[in-house]
Design a protein around this motif. Structure first.
Motif, PDB file in Angstrom:
ATOM      1  N   ASN A 287      40.147 110.207  42.029  1.00 43.50           N
ATOM      2  CA  ASN A 287      39.611 109.938  43.430  1.00 43.50           C
ATOM      3  C   ASN A 287      39.086 111.173  44.120  1.00 43.50           C
ATOM      4  O   ASN A 287      39.790 112.188  44.001  1.00 43.50           O
TER       5      ASN A 287
ATOM      6  N   VAL B 129      38.958 112.907  47.188  1.00 47.46           N
ATOM      7  CA  VAL B 129      39.615 112.785  48.338  1.00 47.46           C
ATOM      8  C   VAL B 129      39.769 114.495  48.883  1.00 47.46           C
ATOM      9  O   VAL B 129      40.326 115.020  47.869  1.00 47.46           O
TER      10      VAL B 129
ATOM     11  N   ALA C 235      36.657 106.391  41.321  1.00 49.20           N
ATOM     12  CA  ALA C 235      37.602 105.308  42.144  1.00 49.20           C
ATOM     13  C   ALA C 235      37.215 105.381  43.657  1.00 49.20           C
ATOM     14  O   ALA C 235      36.629 104.513  44.384  1.00 49.20           O
ATOM     15  N   CYS C 236      37.699 106.249  44.319  1.00 53.89           N
ATOM     16  CA  CYS C 236      37.687 106.486  45.769  1.00 53.89           C
ATOM     17  C   CYS C 236      36.552 107.995  46.243  1.00 53.89           C
ATOM     18  O   CYS C 236      36.920 108.828  45.510  1.00 53.89           O
TER      19      CYS C 236
ATOM     20  N   ASP D 165      35.951 109.828  49.475  1.00 56.12           N
ATOM     21  CA  ASP D 165      36.223 109.718  51.317  1.00 56.12           C
ATOM     22  C   ASP D 165      35.022 110.360  51.750  1.00 56.12           C
ATOM     23  O   ASP D 165      34.338 111.156  51.225  1.00 56.12           O
ATOM     24  N   VAL D 166      35.009 110.383  53.177  1.00 57.40           N
ATOM     25  CA  VAL D 166      33.910 110.947  53.937  1.00 57.40           C
ATOM     26  C   VAL D 166      33.894 112.426  53.805  1.00 57.40           C
ATOM     27  O   VAL D 166      32.867 113.069  53.421  1.00 57.40           O
ATOM     28  N   SER D 167      34.970 113.106  53.720  1.00 60.94           N
ATOM     29  CA  SER D 167      35.021 114.413  53.502  1.00 60.94           C
ATOM     30  C   SER D 167      34.680 114.918  52.429  1.00 60.94           C
ATOM     31  O   SER D 167      33.994 116.015  52.259  1.00 60.94           O
ATOM     32  N   CYS D 168      34.947 114.298  51.314  1.00 65.56           N
ATOM     33  CA  CYS D 168      34.446 114.933  49.958  1.00 65.56           C
ATOM     34  C   CYS D 168      33.055 114.299  49.633  1.00 65.56           C
ATOM     35  O   CYS D 168      32.343 115.201  49.246  1.00 65.56           O
TER      36      CYS D 168
ATOM     37  N   ASP E  78      30.846 114.789  52.038  1.00 64.46           N
ATOM     38  CA  ASP E  78      30.357 115.722  52.926  1.00 64.46           C
ATOM     39  C   ASP E  78      30.380 116.995  52.023  1.00 64.46           C
ATOM     40  O   ASP E  78      29.262 117.736  51.828  1.00 64.46           O
TER      41      ASP E  78
ATOM     42  N   GLU F   3      29.343  99.992  47.142  1.00 65.58           N
ATOM     43  CA  GLU F   3      29.146  99.859  48.416  1.00 65.58           C
ATOM     44  C   GLU F   3      29.695 100.774  49.593  1.00 65.58           C
ATOM     45  O   GLU F   3      29.232 101.400  50.348  1.00 65.58           O
ATOM     46  N   GLU F   4      31.087 101.160  49.535  1.00 61.87           N
ATOM     47  CA  GLU F   4      31.727 101.793  50.322  1.00 61.87           C
ATOM     48  C   GLU F   4      31.331 103.378  50.200  1.00 61.87           C
ATOM     49  O   GLU F   4      31.223 103.883  51.061  1.00 61.87           O
TER      50      GLU F   4
ATOM     51  N   GLU G  76      28.129 104.145  51.604  1.00 60.66           N
ATOM     52  CA  GLU G  76      28.158 104.151  53.217  1.00 60.66           C
ATOM     53  C   GLU G  76      28.678 105.396  53.563  1.00 60.66           C
ATOM     54  O   GLU G  76      28.259 106.128  54.500  1.00 60.66           O
ATOM     55  N   ALA G  77      29.641 105.833  52.610  1.00 60.19           N
ATOM     56  CA  ALA G  77      30.154 107.323  53.154  1.00 60.19           C
ATOM     57  C   ALA G  77      29.128 108.432  52.831  1.00 60.19           C
ATOM     58  O   ALA G  77      28.977 109.367  53.686  1.00 60.19           O
TER      59      ALA G  77
ATOM     60  N   GLN H  61      26.695 108.237  55.700  1.00 58.28           N
ATOM     61  CA  GLN H  61      27.113 108.596  56.849  1.00 58.28           C
ATOM     62  C   GLN H  61      26.894 110.181  57.061  1.00 58.28           C
ATOM     63  O   GLN H  61      26.575 110.835  58.172  1.00 58.28           O
ATOM     64  N   VAL H  62      27.554 110.867  55.880  1.00 55.59           N
ATOM     65  CA  VAL H  62      27.472 112.333  55.867  1.00 55.59           C
ATOM     66  C   VAL H  62      25.930 112.973  56.105  1.00 55.59           C
ATOM     67  O   VAL H  62      25.717 113.898  56.569  1.00 55.59           O
TER      68      VAL H  62
END
Lengths: 299, 177
Positions: B21, B23, B55-56, B58-61, B63, B86-87, B90-91, B94-95
């Protein structure tokens, strides 16, 4: 001794009622948090209780007392959710310790977990992945792609503590039937910390821009609606935006309470006012993410 | 030189946790620093960041890794990403929008440009990807635009480093380069 009664149904809504029963700081005597009559608690209620106990001690108060619920079932749930273990550190517990498992319908996706560092966030995200798919897809009937966004939202909510609170906090994730407003199952992420709150976090960089309007509500608005951060790096402040995007896609609800205000992204199935101000003070910040299951009536 | 970097592998080497991940910001910064060092060492001109085993994200990562890497790479180097679900896409979008950046996402069914781009710029990229390369006049004919409009879209794509402009003025999308 100042007695702070815990509402019989303790969740994000009744937190205001609980906060109204807290004494002005510093209290004249030791606090007794009386959960004797509690019949139901959401994960939000559990992490808020820990936050209060932590905050009192971090502000020089005597370790408060917590009277455990009379209901054996509620006590068992509190133990199964991991609350009682952490509460030992925040409170002097009174009442019978629970034995056995609860007989309720709630499903704990992530037990109450302390969040204090980036490593904790890794551990939390890894733990939720093993359960999120089974519950979001299997129980809530959502598409498989909801799972990764759920982990992302959880990660960002927890990172708010690590990056901004100035102290540690708590997270719990649970799925349960939300009969009050939805008559569907929901997955709920509840995050709470005893830290400085949104207003203090953004004070140095934002207060001047708002002048007389600067208060808890405007601070949450700045962070949640405009992605404002205390950091000068223009890439910061995007975590809550990412949560908003995910919540909106799955017709969920995002609620942020800090100090004396609460701001919510309210879906059609809920009737909470988007902004509530002049609420009774509660320390730190509380974030709740609610993702509803598939509406089988519409499917 | 083109180099493909398995981001999940870099993550495993950068942090001690066994999780796939991406994150938290500290993790993202560690991974970005490693990738930047790898690119510098290899004197890499095009870096393909493959997220398929992650796997995951996140937005912070996103960026820390994608946005800040785009800001850090030399002007003559290019970055492409692939393997995003897809997720994750989008992250990344966004960044990049926040920082007014863009990147090529080379995933099926066709490569696309993601981030701070207008509809015109995206349409120009799609047309270029289909044609394999074009100048402003050719692109204008293909899209039914006037030439200044096509030239403006190509300028933005070149400024974002999602196409390479040859000495003859023709632009080539990165995935076909």
């Amino acid at each position: 001794m100042h007695v702070c009664p815990v509402p019989s149904t303790f969740d994000d809504r009744t937190l205001d009622q609980f906060a109204a029963g807290l004494p002005p700081w510093p209290p004249a005597g030791r606090l007794l948090v009386d959960a004797h009559g509690v019949t139901w608690t959401s994960p939000h209620g559990l992490v808020a209780l820990l936050t209060l106990g932590q905050w009192v001690q971090e502000h020089g108060g005597e370790k408060p007392r917590l009277a455990l619920p009379e209901s054996e079932d509620v006590r068992r749930y509190w133990a199964a959710a991991g609350f009682v273990d952490h509460a030992e550190a925040c409170y002097e517990l009174h009442g019978r310790r629970p034995r056995g498992r609860p007989s309720g319908h709630s499903e704990t996706m992530l037990e109450v977990t302390k969040v204090g560092a980036a490593e904790d966030v890794h551990e939390i995200v890894a733990r939720i992945q093993t359960r999120a798919s089974a519950l979001l897809v299997g129980e809530l009937g959502l598409e498989a792609k909801a799972t990764m966004g759920f982990a992302m939202a959880l990660s960002e909510a927890c990172q708010n503590i690590v990056e901004h609170a100035g102290t540690s906090g708590w997270v719990a994730v649970q799925a349960y039937h939300y009969r009050q407003r939805l008559a569907r199952k929901v997955a709920v992420i509840a995050v709470s910390d005893a830290g400085m709150g949104f207003r203090a976090s953004l004070e140095a960089t934002q207060a001047r821009n708002f002048g007389d309007r600067w208060r808890d509500g405007t601070a949450i608005e700045a962070a949640l609606l405009r992605g404002t951060s205390r950091f000068r790096d223009p890439g910061r402040g995007q975590g809550l935006q990412g949560i908003r995007r995910y919540v909106s896609r799955w017709e969920g609800k995002l609620s942020v309470r800090s100090g004396t205000a609460r701001l919510a992204m309210v879906p059609a199935w809920d009737d909470e006012p988007p902004l509530a101000e002049a609420l009774p003070f509660f320390p730190g910040a509380q974030v709740q993410i609610t993702i509803p299951g598939k509406d089988t009536a519409r499917a | 030189m083109i180099r493909t970097i398995q981001v999940a592998l870099v993550l495993r080497e950068a942090v001690t946790t066994p999780y796939p991940n991406l994150v938290t910001r500290p993790t993202g910064a560690l991974v970005r620093d490693r990738i930047a060092a790898m690119l510098e060492e290899a004197e890499c001109q095009v870096a393909i960041l493959d997220f398929s085993a992650v796997a995951c994200l996140d937005v912070s990562c996103a960026d820390e890794i994608v946005a800040k890497l785009l800001l850090a790479v030399p002007r003559d180097a290019y970055v492409v990403v692939r393997g995003l679900d897809e997720e994750q896409r989008e992250a990344v979008e966004q960044v990049l929008q926040r920082r007014q950046l863009a990147v090529v996402v080379a995933d099926a069914p066709a490569a696309d440009v993601v981030g701070w781009v207008t509809d015109d710029v995206r349409a120009a990229f799609v047309a270029l990807a289909h044609a394999g390369g074009a100048g402003a006049a050719e692109l204008a004919r293909h899209l039914g635009w006037d030439e200044p409009r096509a030239a403006a879209a190509l300028d933005v794509l070149a400024a974002h480093r999602v196409v390479r402009r040859g000495a003859d003025g023709r632009c080539h999308p990165l995935q076909a380069a």
